[in-house]
Motif scaffolding. Structure first.
Motif, PDB file in Angstrom:
ATOM      1  N   ILE A  17      54.516  46.105  55.045  1.00 35.19           N
ATOM      2  CA  ILE A  17      55.963  46.525  54.832  1.00 35.19           C
ATOM      3  C   ILE A  17      56.842  45.436  53.867  1.00 35.19           C
ATOM      4  O   ILE A  17      57.623  45.891  52.889  1.00 35.19           O
ATOM      5  N   LYS A  18      56.689  44.460  54.230  1.00 31.88           N
ATOM      6  CA  LYS A  18      57.268  43.265  53.412  1.00 31.88           C
ATOM      7  C   LYS A  18      56.862  43.518  51.573  1.00 31.88           C
ATOM      8  O   LYS A  18      57.711  43.379  51.048  1.00 31.88           O
ATOM      9  N   ASN A  19      55.518  43.617  51.451  1.00 32.29           N
ATOM     10  CA  ASN A  19      55.213  43.922  50.160  1.00 32.29           C
ATOM     11  C   ASN A  19      55.776  45.129  49.528  1.00 32.29           C
ATOM     12  O   ASN A  19      56.340  45.213  48.475  1.00 32.29           O
ATOM     13  N   TYR A  20      55.875  46.224  50.362  1.00 33.00           N
ATOM     14  CA  TYR A  20      56.653  47.484  50.016  1.00 33.00           C
ATOM     15  C   TYR A  20      57.906  47.287  49.632  1.00 33.00           C
ATOM     16  O   TYR A  20      58.464  47.631  48.495  1.00 33.00           O
ATOM     17  N   THR A  27      64.500  41.196  49.188  1.00 37.28           N
ATOM     18  CA  THR A  27      63.615  39.895  49.192  1.00 37.28           C
ATOM     19  C   THR A  27      63.821  38.831  50.202  1.00 37.28           C
ATOM     20  O   THR A  27      63.237  37.666  50.596  1.00 37.28           O
ATOM     21  N   ASP A  28      64.701  38.944  51.156  1.00 38.01           N
ATOM     22  CA  ASP A  28      65.009  38.222  52.560  1.00 38.01           C
ATOM     23  C   ASP A  28      64.557  38.713  53.724  1.00 38.01           C
ATOM     24  O   ASP A  28      65.030  39.836  54.282  1.00 38.01           O
ATOM     25  N   PHE A 105      52.010  54.110  57.673  1.00 41.97           N
ATOM     26  CA  PHE A 105      53.166  53.997  56.767  1.00 41.97           C
ATOM     27  C   PHE A 105      52.628  54.683  55.358  1.00 41.97           C
ATOM     28  O   PHE A 105      51.644  54.634  54.695  1.00 41.97           O
ATOM     29  N   LYS A 106      53.668  55.188  54.899  1.00 43.87           N
ATOM     30  CA  LYS A 106      53.688  55.724  53.425  1.00 43.87           C
ATOM     31  C   LYS A 106      54.658  54.749  52.634  1.00 43.87           C
ATOM     32  O   LYS A 106      55.871  54.670  53.190  1.00 43.87           O
ATOM     33  N   GLN A 107      54.378  54.084  51.545  1.00 43.51           N
ATOM     34  CA  GLN A 107      55.521  53.073  50.842  1.00 43.51           C
ATOM     35  C   GLN A 107      56.574  53.970  50.667  1.00 43.51           C
ATOM     36  O   GLN A 107      57.672  53.267  51.005  1.00 43.51           O
ATOM     37  N   ASP A 108      56.585  55.156  50.270  1.00 47.59           N
ATOM     38  CA  ASP A 108      57.983  55.751  49.635  1.00 47.59           C
ATOM     39  C   ASP A 108      58.925  56.173  50.782  1.00 47.59           C
ATOM     40  O   ASP A 108      60.021  56.066  50.842  1.00 47.59           O
ATOM     41  N   VAL A 111      60.539  52.839  51.963  1.00 44.47           N
ATOM     42  CA  VAL A 111      61.653  52.403  51.086  1.00 44.47           C
ATOM     43  C   VAL A 111      62.781  53.414  51.086  1.00 44.47           C
ATOM     44  O   VAL A 111      63.910  52.887  51.013  1.00 44.47           O
ATOM     45  N   GLN A 112      62.511  54.806  51.104  1.00 41.75           N
ATOM     46  CA  GLN A 112      63.672  55.590  51.001  1.00 41.75           C
ATOM     47  C   GLN A 112      64.306  55.285  52.419  1.00 41.75           C
ATOM     48  O   GLN A 112      65.572  55.196  52.306  1.00 41.75           O
ATOM     49  N   THR A 113      63.826  55.134  53.429  1.00 43.42           N
ATOM     50  CA  THR A 113      64.603  54.849  54.802  1.00 43.42           C
ATOM     51  C   THR A 113      65.405  53.545  54.618  1.00 43.42           C
ATOM     52  O   THR A 113      66.463  53.602  55.329  1.00 43.42           O
ATOM     53  N   VAL A 114      64.815  52.611  54.363  1.00 44.34           N
ATOM     54  CA  VAL A 114      65.622  51.291  54.233  1.00 44.34           C
ATOM     55  C   VAL A 114      66.476  51.491  52.924  1.00 44.34           C
ATOM     56  O   VAL A 114      67.802  50.919  53.321  1.00 44.34           O
TER      57      VAL A 114
END
Length: 120
Positions: A17-20, A27-28, A105-108, A111-114
Motif C-alpha cells: 500500500i505504501k509503495n502504491y 509521502t508521510d 488490492f488493485k493499485q488504482d 489510489v482512487q479511494t485515498v
C-alpha cells in the motif's frame, strides 16, 4: 502534507500500500501491526487517514475502528477486508468507516479511494 496510517498484521501488505501511495505522491506514513497499536498510534500521531485491515491479532480492525471513532468522531478510516467478510464490512461502515477496499488490492482502487478522501 497528509499523514496516512497503515494498519495490517502483514508487513508486506503495508509495504505494498505504501509503495502504491508513494507513487501517487503521498509521502508521510505511520505503520501499525494490529488494532491495539492502531488505537495507540492514532492518539499519538493524529493521522489524516487510516487504512486498516479487519482481521488482525490482539484487537481486530472493527474494535480498533470503534475505539478510534470514540476518541475522534471525525477520524477518516478506510477498512480493508478479504472476500467473504461482507458482514464485517457492513459493521465497519455502520461504525463510521468512510470506505472499504477488498483484498487482493488493485493499485488504482487504493489510489482512487485515498485521492477521494485526501486530494493532492
Amino acid at each position: 502534507m497528509y499523514k496516512i496510517m497503515l494498519v495490517d498484521d502483514a508487513g508486506f501488505m503495508r509495504m505494498m500500500i505504501k509503495n502504491y501511495l508513494t507513487k501517487a505522491g503521498y509521502t508521510d506514513f505511520v505503520e501499525g501491526e494490529d488494532g491495539q497499536r492502531a488505537v495507540e498510534l492514532y492518539q499519538q500521531e493524529k493521522p489524516d487517514l487510516v487504512i486498516m485491515d479487519i482481521t488482525m491479532p490482539n484487537m481486530n480492525g472493527i474494535d480498533a475502528l470503534r475505539e478510534i471513532k470514540k476518541a475522534d468522531a471525525n477520524a477518516k478510516v478506510i477498512m480493508c477486508s478479504a472476500m467473504g467478510q461482507e458482514s464485517m464490512v457492513m459493521d465497519a461502515i455502520t461504525l463510521g468507516a468512510i470506505d472499504f477496499i477488498v483484498k487482493p488490492f488493485k493499485q488504482d482502487r487504493i489510489v482512487q479511494t485515498v485521492n477521494k478522501v485526501l486530494p493532492l
